[in-house]
Write a protein that holds these residues in place. Structure first.
Motif, PDB file in Angstrom:
ATOM      1  N   ARG A 181       0.867  -1.192  -0.005  1.00 53.53           N
ATOM      2  CA  ARG A 181      -0.020   0.061   0.027  1.00 53.53           C
ATOM      3  C   ARG A 181       0.771   1.279   0.031  1.00 53.53           C
ATOM      4  NH1 ARG A 181      -5.200  -1.171   1.488  1.00 53.53           N
ATOM      5  NH2 ARG A 181      -5.827  -3.163   0.726  1.00 53.53           N
ATOM      6  N   LEU A 182       2.062   1.144  -0.146  1.00 54.04           N
ATOM      7  CA  LEU A 182       2.953   2.415  -0.160  1.00 54.04           C
ATOM      8  C   LEU A 182       2.514   3.164  -1.409  1.00 54.04           C
ATOM      9  CD1 LEU A 182       6.480   0.823   0.840  1.00 54.04           C
ATOM     10  CD2 LEU A 182       4.879   2.501   2.279  1.00 54.04           C
ATOM     11  N   ARG A 193       5.000  -4.534  -6.814  1.00 51.44           N
ATOM     12  CA  ARG A 193       4.670  -3.145  -7.236  1.00 51.44           C
ATOM     13  C   ARG A 193       5.602  -2.812  -8.638  1.00 51.44           C
ATOM     14  NH1 ARG A 193       1.676   0.098  -3.769  1.00 51.44           N
ATOM     15  NH2 ARG A 193       1.237   1.201  -5.656  1.00 51.44           N
ATOM     16  N   GLY A 194       6.244  -4.019  -9.056  1.00 55.99           N
ATOM     17  CA  GLY A 194       6.949  -3.931 -10.446  1.00 55.99           C
ATOM     18  C   GLY A 194       8.290  -3.564 -10.298  1.00 55.99           C
ATOM     19  N   ASP A 254       8.222  11.593  -2.048  1.00 54.63           N
ATOM     20  CA  ASP A 254       7.047  12.034  -1.314  1.00 54.63           C
ATOM     21  C   ASP A 254       6.993  11.364  -0.134  1.00 54.63           C
ATOM     22  OD1 ASP A 254       6.148  13.485  -3.498  1.00 54.63           O
ATOM     23  OD2 ASP A 254       5.217  12.167  -4.456  1.00 54.63           O
ATOM     24  N   HIS A 255       7.394  10.096   0.212  1.00 58.74           N
ATOM     25  CA  HIS A 255       7.255   9.488   1.636  1.00 58.74           C
ATOM     26  C   HIS A 255       8.476   8.654   1.595  1.00 58.74           C
ATOM     27  CE1 HIS A 255       4.794   7.341   4.662  1.00 58.74           C
ATOM     28  NE2 HIS A 255       5.393   6.224   4.258  1.00 58.74           N
ATOM     29  N   VAL A 256       8.820   8.698   2.969  1.00 59.37           N
ATOM     30  CA  VAL A 256       9.933   7.859   3.600  1.00 59.37           C
ATOM     31  C   VAL A 256       9.293   6.801   4.436  1.00 59.37           C
ATOM     32  CG1 VAL A 256      11.970   7.676   5.016  1.00 59.37           C
ATOM     33  CG2 VAL A 256      11.887   9.348   3.144  1.00 59.37           C
ATOM     34  N   ALA A 257       9.436   5.565   4.489  1.00 61.55           N
ATOM     35  CA  ALA A 257       9.010   4.659   5.070  1.00 61.55           C
ATOM     36  C   ALA A 257      10.063   3.959   5.695  1.00 61.55           C
ATOM     37  CB  ALA A 257       7.911   3.503   4.407  1.00 61.55           C
ATOM     38  N   ILE A 315       6.763   0.736   8.249  1.00 60.17           N
ATOM     39  CA  ILE A 315       6.127  -0.361   7.389  1.00 60.17           C
ATOM     40  C   ILE A 315       5.295  -1.254   8.306  1.00 60.17           C
ATOM     41  CG2 ILE A 315       6.712  -2.337   6.299  1.00 60.17           C
ATOM     42  CD1 ILE A 315       7.426   0.006   4.589  1.00 60.17           C
ATOM     43  N   ALA A 316       4.041  -1.374   8.036  1.00 64.18           N
ATOM     44  CA  ALA A 316       3.190  -2.250   8.898  1.00 64.18           C
ATOM     45  C   ALA A 316       3.133  -3.700   8.643  1.00 64.18           C
ATOM     46  CB  ALA A 316       1.665  -1.878   8.738  1.00 64.18           C
TER      47      ALA A 316
END
Length: 854
Positions: A160-161, A186-187, A231-234, A273-274
């Protein structure tokens, strides 16, 4: 250094501090910036080269040194900053690294002592404010706010990231596992770790920045020196091993990593990360508030080590390096690896006894300061340094010895870990080769080491991309449910059958799943097919390799691709040397196992080698250009010839700079020195010229077309085909034009430099018109005497033009070489004859020639 006002610009990431320093430096007459990473120094070097002439910009790191003679602006790693330099401007980036256990003393040294004559800037985090006030009283401090906001987001599963996300882990195993998951779900993902070479790291970042993949998996290496479109760091973890113990990240470290999300005015988010099952993988409210508001505990001390130790003997050197600081706010650092290696080797009487005298002690310390690129640890790295010292203590390392060590690492086989180990080893030799006092033939060895490092880095990038972007993995297949590997898999006419059920088909080496096989119970069948695909594709690849070897006509080179049956198998890549193309496997071969894939690539390499065999004359010229004994003028000419397909206009060749011996060498290489052009006759054959043109176009050059048949004379066209010159309405092949001019010179010599008549059969036999031959003769430096026409009613043979040798200043010489006084003004211009014709003789085959004579 001359004292100057110090200005500290402090703030979080994405505040434009480095950009400000670049602007300020470029406004001064000279300057330098010290960076924490070679990667960042190189990035800024490229930026400054776009603002200033490259001849004024220098790059100095431990492994790379580009220093033009007129360099005024220096971009360096902190360790490589020149001492005793005099700059108008100086800036130190990421100065808070003075608190780093291993390298902090280097940054503290520059913070306290390195200055620009007119302006000095300290760049870093706001946690540095108390130390700047304490250690540098009177310093002007400017706080810069972040351009965009940084906000916490709830934990998300990998599946879902959001796009343009980075997953940050703190071990290679976790990085690879996350990349495999992203590739499957996700490729694909780019991979960045601290163990990668700068070139590989850049290539992986480019993979992400270009949009080829939407995800990046990295260690905390992205926290500094990488400008990313994130845009996002997990976070995949919030603990790390710091070399001493495993601990939770500090809020400042969390912020340094999370701050990579959001660029300029675009906001960013961070989270975790969940679904990992790790209890500690949660930010507490205090950490979230600190990261979002950029508020962290201030630094209470910086590490300091004596920057100018004494070199009287080893004991004095060690005592000085271990001496505690006297100034408040400075701390004695933990024992860095360079000092640990020095102390360990100093305890060995056999080694310590070899180190005597100030110069030897200083040289020994520099050897101990060799970075531990291989992460050997103190004991193993000390043994490497000891072997290095045995060669350095007596002088320089022999060029042959260093070249042998470098060449031993020049292998691109093996897996990701193997290539990383070779890259770490070659980086040590790149560092050694950059020291002019350590090796013979520094320039040649340094270039050789960097070439090997680049080749290994490219291979590692290909392995990473193949594994995490294009290749299916067995790890995830084990988690898909029931094992279907025992079911029978067959292929008939490229149709893949699993337990007699049609699953898809092979199109070349690509598996296309059948939509009808996507029922709920087909999960096991898909797993079985993917389990057996490597074997099926391997058999097909071996058959293809045999076919290529036995039927070379089956392969075609089209648009830079090697194609069989209209399916690309490999891409032809040209980096620097046009005559040494490389081939990279196409993504169509991703699922083919290594051994049969190597067979296909080997067959294609043999095909390409045979294809470029006609270019052997150019290879000979290029090899001769590397001979230092040939002289710079001849080498430059040979380089130009090899790069231009073995032909070059005489007026742009630099021929007049060659001495007689160099001209003889040029002749021995098979180069024809003509009145108008220099050319290698073998390269005027269509097959050779066609191959050279194909490679040149692949390298990015725009070239005129190739003639369908390399006839000596053809109609003029635009653009002019390769290997031809235009004279009026006809184009002559270079050797045909030279043949006529040589015959003219021969006739002139026989006429003892008086007026002479050129044999008219030459024009008839070659198909040249009289207009063409007149223009050719004038371009070659000949002038015709007026032709007297027959009087009305008179009969007799037509008068032929009488030629005499009358070259213009700087034009071609009588014996086919450029005159010493030649220049840009020399020679007639083909296609533009001067004067108007007089006295045509009607009905004569040379009537048109008469029209063109003055």
């Amino acid at each position: 250094m001359v004292a100057s006002a110090v200005h500290a610009v402090l703030g979080p990431t994405n505040t434009g501090k480095t950009h400000l320093a670049i602007e300020r430096m470029c406004a001064h007459s000279s300057g330098a910036i010290g960076f924490p990473l070679r990667l960042l120094a190189r990035e800024v070097y490229d930026r400054v080269c776009r603002l200033k002439p490259p001849g004024e910009v220098a790059l100095i790191t431990g492994e790379e040194r580009i220093v033009p003679k007129k360099a005024r602006y220096f971009l360096c790693t902190a360790e490589a900053l020149p001492t005793q330099a005099d700059w108008s401007f100086f800036a130190l980036d990421e100065a808070q690294l003075g608190a780093d256990r291993e390298r902090g003393h280097v940054f503290t040294k520059h913070l306290l002592g390195t200055r620009g004559r007119e302006e000095t800037m300290i760049l870093g985090a706001e946690t540095l404010v108390p130390m700047v006030r304490s250690l540098l009283p009177g310093t002007e401090i400017t706080r810069r706010p972040r351009f965009s906001t940084l906000a916490h987001a709830p934990a998300k599963k990998v599946s879902r990231l959001p796009k343009r996300s980075a997953v940050v882990a703190f071990s290679a195993e976790e990085v690879y596992a996350a990349a495999e998951m992203l590739r499957r779900l996700r490729g694909g993902a780019a991979v960045v770790t601290g163990a990668l070479s700068p070139r590989t790291r850049n290539a992986q970042v480019d993979l992400f920045q270009s949009g080829e993949v939407d995800y990046l998996v990295a260690t905390d290496a992205i926290g500094m020196g990488l400008n990313l479109d994130l845009d996002h760091v997990a976070f995949a973890g919030l603990t790390k091993f710091d070399g001493v113990r495993r601990r939770r990240l500090t809020t400042a470290e969390m912020s340094q990593i999370a701050g990579r999300a959001g660029r300029h005015q675009r906001d960013g988010t961070f989270g975790t990360i969940a679904g990992t099952g790790k209890r500690e993988l949660e930010f507490d409210p205090a950490e979230i508030a600190a990261i979002e508001e950029h508020r962290f505990p201030p630094l209470t001390g910086l590490f300091w080590r004596e920057p100018d130790p004494g070199y009287d003997d080893l004991a004095t050197l060690i005592d000085d390096l271990e001496a505690p600081p006297n100034e408040p706010g400075l701390m004695k650092p933990p024992e860095a690896i360079d000092l640990a290696v020095l102390k360990k080797l100093a305890e060995d009487p056999a080694i310590a006894g070899q180190v005597g005298g100030t110069r030897q002690v200083e040289r020994f310390w520099h050897a101990c300061s060799l970075p531990d690129f291989r992460n050997y640890g103190v004991d193993n790295h000390a043994r490497f340094v000891a072997r290095l010292w045995q060669e350095l203590r007596g002088g320089k390392i022999a060029a042959g010895r260093a070249a042998q060590a470098i060449d031993e690492l020049n292998r691109v086989d093996g897996d990701i870990d193997t290539l990383q180990q070779r890259i770490a080893a070659i980086r040590s030799w790149t560092y050694i080769a950059e020291r002019p006092d350590w090796v013979e033939q520094r320039d040649a060895l340094s270039a050789r080491a960097r070439e090997v490092e680049d080749r290994l880095s490219d291979a590692l990038h290909e392995r990473l991309t193949e594994r995490f972007v294009n290749r299916r993995t067995s790890l995830l297949m084990k988690k898909m449910g029931e094992d279907g590997s025992s079911l029978p898999v067959t292929v008939a006419d490229d149709v893949v059958l699993v337990d007699q059920e049609r699953l898809g088909r092979l199109e070349g080496f690509t598996f296309r799943a059948d939509a009808e096989a996507s029922a709920e119970d087909s999960r096991m069948l898909h797993a079985a097919a993917e389990k057996h695909l490597p074997r099926l594709l391997g058999d097909k690849a071996r058959a293809l390799a045999t076919r290529i070897a036995e039927t070379p006509d089956a392969v075609a080179l089209a648009d830079g691709m090697l194609v069989v049956d209209d399916r690309p198998l490999a891409q032809v890549k040209i980096q620097q040397d046009l005559l040494k193309p490389r081939i990279l496997p196409h993504r169509n071969l991703v699922l083919v196992p290594d051994e049969p894939k190597a067979a296909v690539m080997g067959a294609l390499e043999n095909w390409l080698a045979a294809r470029i065999e006609p270019l052997a004359p150019l290879e000979k010229l290029a090899s001769a250009a590397k001979d230092f004994d040939a002289g710079s003028e001849l080498r430059a000419l040979l380089v130009a010839l090899s790069e231009r397909g073995g032909m070059i206009p005489r007026e742009r060749s630099g021929l007049d700079a060659l001495d007689p011996e160099q001209r003889k060498m040029l002749s021995r290489l098979g180069v024809t020195v003509g009145a108008l052009d220099l050319f290698h006759p073998a390269m005027l054959k269509r097959k050779a010229l066609a191959v050279w043109r194909e490679l040149a176009i692949i390298s990015g050059r725009r070239l005129p077309p190739l003639a369908d048949e390399m006839q000596p004379v053809r109609e003029a066209s635009k653009p002019v085909p390769l290997g031809y010159r235009v004279f009026g309405k006809q184009a002559l092949r270079l050797d045909s034009a030279e043949k006529i001019l040589r015959e003219a010179h021969k006739t002139r010599v026989e006429a003892k430099d008086k007026q002479f008549i050129l044999d008219p059969s030459l024009a008839i036999s070659t198909g040249m018109t009289s207009d063409t031959i007149v223009q050719l003769m004038r371009a070659g430096g000949f002038k015709a005497k007026d032709v007297i026409s027959l009087e009305d009613g008179a009969f007799g043979p037509p008068a032929q033009p009488r030629w005499r040798w009358h070259p213009r200043r700087g034009g071609p010489s009588a014996h086919g070489t450029q005159g010493k006084r030649g220049g840009k003004r020399g020679g007639s211009r083909p296609g533009k004859p001067s004067g108007r014709p007089r006295g045509p003789v009607p009905g004569n085959p040379f009537a048109e020639l008469g029209k063109l004579l003055p």
